[in-house]
Design a protein around this motif. Sequence first.
Motif, short mmCIF file in Angstrom:
data_model
loop_
_atom_site.label_atom_id
_atom_site.label_comp_id
_atom_site.label_asym_id
_atom_site.label_seq_id
_atom_site.Cartn_x
_atom_site.Cartn_y
_atom_site.Cartn_z
N VAL A 62 36.85 50.74 30.76
CA VAL A 62 36.92 49.37 31.26
C VAL A 62 35.89 48.53 30.53
CG1 VAL A 62 36.54 47.93 33.30
CG2 VAL A 62 37.78 50.06 33.51
N LEU A 63 36.19 47.27 30.32
CA LEU A 63 35.30 46.38 29.59
C LEU A 63 33.94 46.31 30.24
CD1 LEU A 63 37.75 43.45 28.78
CD2 LEU A 63 37.01 45.31 27.29
N SER A 64 32.94 45.87 29.48
CA SER A 64 31.56 45.88 29.95
C SER A 64 31.38 45.09 31.23
CB SER A 64 30.65 45.31 28.86
OG SER A 64 31.04 43.99 28.53
N ALA A 65 32.21 44.09 31.48
CA ALA A 65 32.08 43.30 32.71
C ALA A 65 32.29 44.15 33.94
CB ALA A 65 33.09 42.15 32.69
N ALA A 66 33.03 45.24 33.80
CA ALA A 66 33.33 46.09 34.95
C ALA A 66 32.65 47.45 34.85
CB ALA A 66 34.84 46.28 35.07
N ASP A 67 31.74 47.63 33.91
CA ASP A 67 31.12 48.93 33.71
C ASP A 67 30.34 49.41 34.93
OD1 ASP A 67 32.14 49.35 31.23
OD2 ASP A 67 30.36 48.69 30.13
N SER A 68 29.82 48.46 35.71
CA SER A 68 28.99 48.85 36.85
C SER A 68 29.82 49.31 38.04
CB SER A 68 28.11 47.67 37.27
OG SER A 68 28.91 46.55 37.62
N MET A 69 31.13 49.14 37.99
CA MET A 69 31.97 49.55 39.11
C MET A 69 32.28 51.04 39.02
SD MET A 69 34.79 46.60 39.92
CE MET A 69 35.67 46.87 38.38
N LEU A 144 34.19 40.45 39.90
CA LEU A 144 35.17 39.42 40.22
C LEU A 144 34.67 38.04 39.79
CD1 LEU A 144 36.31 40.61 43.76
CD2 LEU A 144 37.72 40.56 41.70
N GLY A 145 33.37 37.80 39.96
CA GLY A 145 32.82 36.52 39.55
C GLY A 145 32.95 36.29 38.05
N GLU A 146 32.87 37.36 37.27
CA GLU A 146 32.95 37.23 35.82
C GLU A 146 34.38 37.24 35.29
OE1 GLU A 146 30.41 39.97 33.75
OE2 GLU A 146 28.93 39.95 35.34
N THR A 147 35.29 37.87 36.02
CA THR A 147 36.64 38.09 35.48
C THR A 147 37.74 37.33 36.20
OG1 THR A 147 36.92 40.07 36.86
CG2 THR A 147 36.00 40.38 34.64
N TRP A 148 37.46 36.76 37.38
CA TRP A 148 38.49 36.05 38.14
C TRP A 148 38.11 34.59 38.41
CZ3 TRP A 148 43.20 37.48 40.74
CH2 TRP A 148 43.68 38.73 40.37
N PRO A 149 37.52 33.89 37.48
CA PRO A 149 37.14 32.49 37.75
C PRO A 149 38.38 31.62 37.95
CG PRO A 149 36.93 32.97 35.41
CD PRO A 149 37.22 34.28 36.08
N GLY A 150 38.35 30.80 38.98
CA GLY A 150 39.45 29.89 39.25
C GLY A 150 40.60 30.49 40.02
N GLU A 151 40.58 31.80 40.28
CA GLU A 151 41.67 32.44 41.01
C GLU A 151 41.19 33.06 42.32
OE1 GLU A 151 44.73 32.29 40.51
OE2 GLU A 151 44.96 31.65 38.43
N GLU A 152 40.04 32.59 42.79
CA GLU A 152 39.49 33.17 44.02
C GLU A 152 40.40 32.93 45.23
OE1 GLU A 152 36.04 32.46 41.25
OE2 GLU A 152 37.80 31.32 41.91
N HIS A 153 41.18 31.85 45.20
CA HIS A 153 42.07 31.57 46.33
C HIS A 153 43.07 32.70 46.54
CE1 HIS A 153 44.09 30.09 42.73
NE2 HIS A 153 45.23 30.24 43.36
N ALA A 154 43.51 33.32 45.43
CA ALA A 154 44.45 34.44 45.56
C ALA A 154 43.76 35.65 46.17
CB ALA A 154 45.03 34.80 44.19
#
Length: 285
Positions: A62-69, A144-154
Amino acid sequence: MPRKSAGCFPPDRARALQAMWRCRYPSWNVRSCSPCAYQDGIKKLQIGDASRIDVAWSARSVLSAADSMDLGFLPLPQRLALNYAPERIRAQTAALFALDARLGELVAKANEPLLAQLRLAWWRDELSKPQEERARGDPILDTLGETWPGEEHALIRLIDGWEQLVGAAPLPGSALESFADGRAGAFAALARLAGEPSAEEIARDAGRVWALADLAARVSDDQERQTACRLAEGQEHRFPRLPRALRPLAVLRGLAHRALLLGGAPLVTGRRDILAALRLGMIGR
């Protein structure tokens, strides 16, 4: 130059395919073989117990944005599906699957409905805030903050859908519908994040079928299982092709369809389901 028979892989492609199988599925033994078509090659897989499949490689890739998961807690169908997410959308897909699994744990493990609602409310409140104002330290929320900007409503609608399952069985059909709509909306949002807005409705349908099949397999109440299967009847045979970026959704949709045909069985129970996931992941249907 030697001719290739119809439907066969060239030798270098066959070797590459075998190497990929060995890398991704260490417990699977791919025998040395001559160039072969997919249908022939798949027969050369010797598959052990599905529960022993090593899918930890997907978390490492998984990309570095999700490495901590830590993705080890994902249910097996989601882990198998994540294997086929292209790199450019893998972090978003992993974050969605992780949030969905976390919400499911909150609902399933809460001793009191009020406790589950309070925990779901925390997620709803955090995702309603601007990213810079959210709590820090939760790997899923941070990703989620790094990879889902603008789609939080979903994602908030996904939380609302899970909240509909908090209550005594049997739940009404409207609650199951709301749950399915929440997952369906999240899949549609993933299509937008993947740059595939034309596939939103197909992704939405896939999410709805998967939600109802997964719910039918999990619930212990027979009436709820029958209701979930009935709600899925109108959509379970719709299989338009999804774009390559959304291949994980195609895997879950296909596994869900198979489970619904068996009356709400678990999505993955043995070697045939694993083979189906492999086929869906490689060719999309």
